[in-house]
Scaffold this active site. Sequence first.
Site, PDB file in Angstrom:
ATOM      1  N   ASP A 195      36.865  32.534  46.348  1.00 22.37           N
ATOM      2  CA  ASP A 195      36.374  31.185  46.035  1.00 22.37           C
ATOM      3  C   ASP A 195      36.170  30.964  44.535  1.00 22.37           C
ATOM      4  OD1 ASP A 195      34.331  33.017  45.900  1.00 22.37           O
ATOM      5  OD2 ASP A 195      32.847  31.778  46.901  1.00 22.37           O
ATOM      6  N   THR A 247      36.712  39.269  44.598  1.00 25.38           N
ATOM      7  CA  THR A 247      35.814  38.861  45.685  1.00 25.38           C
ATOM      8  C   THR A 247      36.636  38.569  46.931  1.00 25.38           C
ATOM      9  OG1 THR A 247      34.396  37.083  46.516  1.00 25.38           O
ATOM     10  CG2 THR A 247      35.784  36.514  44.659  1.00 25.38           C
ATOM     11  N   GLY A 254      29.202  41.202  45.549  1.00 26.03           N
ATOM     12  CA  GLY A 254      29.765  41.906  46.719  1.00 26.03           C
ATOM     13  C   GLY A 254      30.931  42.776  46.293  1.00 26.03           C
ATOM     14  N   GLY A 294      32.653  37.832  41.379  1.00 31.67           N
ATOM     15  CA  GLY A 294      32.949  36.455  41.787  1.00 31.67           C
ATOM     16  C   GLY A 294      32.156  35.450  40.977  1.00 31.67           C
ATOM     17  N   ASP A 295      31.877  34.295  41.575  1.00 27.27           N
ATOM     18  CA  ASP A 295      31.250  33.211  40.799  1.00 27.27           C
ATOM     19  C   ASP A 295      29.875  33.584  40.237  1.00 27.27           C
ATOM     20  OD1 ASP A 295      30.259  33.212  43.382  1.00 27.27           O
ATOM     21  OD2 ASP A 295      30.164  31.039  43.566  1.00 27.27           O
ATOM     22  N   ASP A 318      35.913  36.599  49.174  1.00 27.21           N
ATOM     23  CA  ASP A 318      35.800  35.173  49.517  1.00 27.21           C
ATOM     24  C   ASP A 318      36.904  34.319  48.882  1.00 27.21           C
ATOM     25  OD1 ASP A 318      33.582  35.818  50.942  1.00 27.21           O
ATOM     26  OD2 ASP A 318      32.155  34.699  49.716  1.00 27.21           O
ATOM     27  N   GLN A 371      35.051  43.734  56.915  1.00 25.42           N
ATOM     28  CA  GLN A 371      36.071  43.085  56.071  1.00 25.42           C
ATOM     29  C   GLN A 371      35.976  43.499  54.609  1.00 25.42           C
ATOM     30  OE1 GLN A 371      36.060  38.611  57.521  1.00 25.42           O
ATOM     31  NE2 GLN A 371      34.200  39.700  58.065  1.00 25.42           N
ATOM     32  N   HIS A 400      30.741  43.057  57.588  1.00 22.91           N
ATOM     33  CA  HIS A 400      31.089  43.864  56.408  1.00 22.91           C
ATOM     34  C   HIS A 400      32.298  44.771  56.627  1.00 22.91           C
ATOM     35  CE1 HIS A 400      27.150  42.400  55.320  1.00 22.91           C
ATOM     36  NE2 HIS A 400      27.445  42.687  54.069  1.00 22.91           N
ATOM     37  N   ARG A 413      30.865  32.947  52.549  1.00 22.27           N
ATOM     38  CA  ARG A 413      29.522  32.397  52.483  1.00 22.27           C
ATOM     39  C   ARG A 413      29.512  30.887  52.329  1.00 22.27           C
ATOM     40  NH1 ARG A 413      26.113  35.841  48.879  1.00 22.27           N
ATOM     41  NH2 ARG A 413      28.064  35.794  47.756  1.00 22.27           N
ATOM     42  N   ARG A 430      23.229  42.987  42.908  1.00 14.62           N
ATOM     43  CA  ARG A 430      22.957  41.549  42.744  1.00 14.62           C
ATOM     44  C   ARG A 430      21.624  41.489  41.989  1.00 14.62           C
ATOM     45  NH1 ARG A 430      26.673  39.091  46.204  1.00 14.62           N
ATOM     46  NH2 ARG A 430      26.969  40.009  48.261  1.00 14.62           N
ATOM     47  N   SER A 431      21.678  41.242  40.694  1.00 12.94           N
ATOM     48  CA  SER A 431      20.487  41.338  39.848  1.00 12.94           C
ATOM     49  C   SER A 431      19.737  40.011  39.769  1.00 12.94           C
ATOM     50  CB  SER A 431      20.900  41.785  38.443  1.00 12.94           C
ATOM     51  OG  SER A 431      19.827  41.629  37.552  1.00 12.94           O
ATOM     52  N   ARG A 486      40.333  51.333  37.190  1.00 11.87           N
ATOM     53  CA  ARG A 486      41.348  52.294  36.716  1.00 11.87           C
ATOM     54  C   ARG A 486      42.273  51.642  35.698  1.00 11.87           C
ATOM     55  NH1 ARG A 486      46.630  52.808  38.560  1.00 11.87           N
ATOM     56  NH2 ARG A 486      47.596  54.878  38.378  1.00 11.87           N
ATOM     57  N   ALA A 487      42.721  50.412  36.037  1.00 10.59           N
ATOM     58  CA  ALA A 487      43.656  49.715  35.141  1.00 10.59           C
ATOM     59  C   ALA A 487      42.986  49.395  33.802  1.00 10.59           C
ATOM     60  CB  ALA A 487      44.151  48.433  35.814  1.00 10.59           C
ATOM     61  N   ARG A 490      42.460  52.806  31.795  1.00 13.41           N
ATOM     62  CA  ARG A 490      43.671  53.476  31.297  1.00 13.41           C
ATOM     63  C   ARG A 490      44.421  52.600  30.296  1.00 13.41           C
ATOM     64  NH1 ARG A 490      45.820  57.134  36.383  1.00 13.41           N
ATOM     65  NH2 ARG A 490      44.125  58.640  36.187  1.00 13.41           N
TER      66      ARG A 490
END
Length: 322
Positions: free
Chosen positions: A130, A126, A11, A102-103, A128, A254, A252, A172, A72-73, A21-22, A25
């Site tokens: 989590d 993420t 997500g 995320g996880d 979430d 959010q 979404h 989730r 999401r593969s 960017r960080a 650079r």
Amino acid sequence: MGRIAVLTSGGDAPGMNACIRAVVRYAARHGLDVSGFRRGFCGLIEGDSVELDARSVANIIHRGGTLLETGRSKEMKTPAGIAKAVGTLERRGIDGLITLGGDGTFRGASALADAGGTRVIGIPCTIDNDVYGTDYAVGFDTAVNTALEAIDRIRDSCQSLQRPFFVEVMGRSRGFIALDVGMAGGAEDILIPETETDVERLCRDIKASFERGKKCLIIVVAEGDEAGGVFRVADQVWQRLNLDYRVCVLGHIQRGGSPTARDRILAGKLGAAAVDAFMNGMTRQMVGELKGELALTPLSDSWTRQKQLDSNLIDLIKVLAS
Ligand code: F6P
């Protein structure tokens, strides 16, 4: 000095762009070449990449979504997909891969590190929140503030018509967003996957609140709450109390929008820390922040261990709603 690659997976989260960017650079400043894979592991498997330099990440610090797009593969969950991804990294001579997500992302990144020689570092991004090994993930603060702004608006209508509102926020499988939004938004109660939802008790509390003269009741429900979702909970309350109510699913909304200052700052610090970790010869690590200090956590811990939620806040929300 070498070549690294960066990708965003799972997500999207506000602040991913500030983080890209960080990484780019900070790496360029240290003489590293940087590629970006598009659409997360999908692009890595297909070899779909773009060269990134300091100028290619100009004017993105304030943008939501991700310049590299995400994905999401399903293929990444198979040995054949992992082998293809390792093949891309080896053919391109990539020494280090920095994965933002995320996880699920870190699960895939761990599999890559097991199968090939490229060093892998994760950055938690993420909404979430989590992920074990960091107090905050990039994107969480923006998502909470977006949901909070919505709740403040809902409150105006709630008070005017004196109807309870059931507001569903994302999350989730964990209730971190619901907890912070509930606390900051003055919710009557929060329903989250970490605690069992007791509809009888909720009804008693709602009834008692109206009897005490309250006019506006907002119940925040995490999308992953085990009671079966916001519509089901609201209907069960209606069957018992016969109260007019409204449901609002924030969804979404959010995930989008300009990242908050807090998310941009975290993104900048973790992006630089990830490059430092690579330059220090590390692999299979996630960079995070614990109690305000940068922290490294084994990548596998980030998705196998469970982050604790501050359960004291759940009770405090109810006390303060009185
Ligand atoms: O993991 C972040 C998240 O926003 C969850 O809160 C939500 O359940 C999920 O992603 C939604 O995923 P999608 O964008 O695939 O609908």
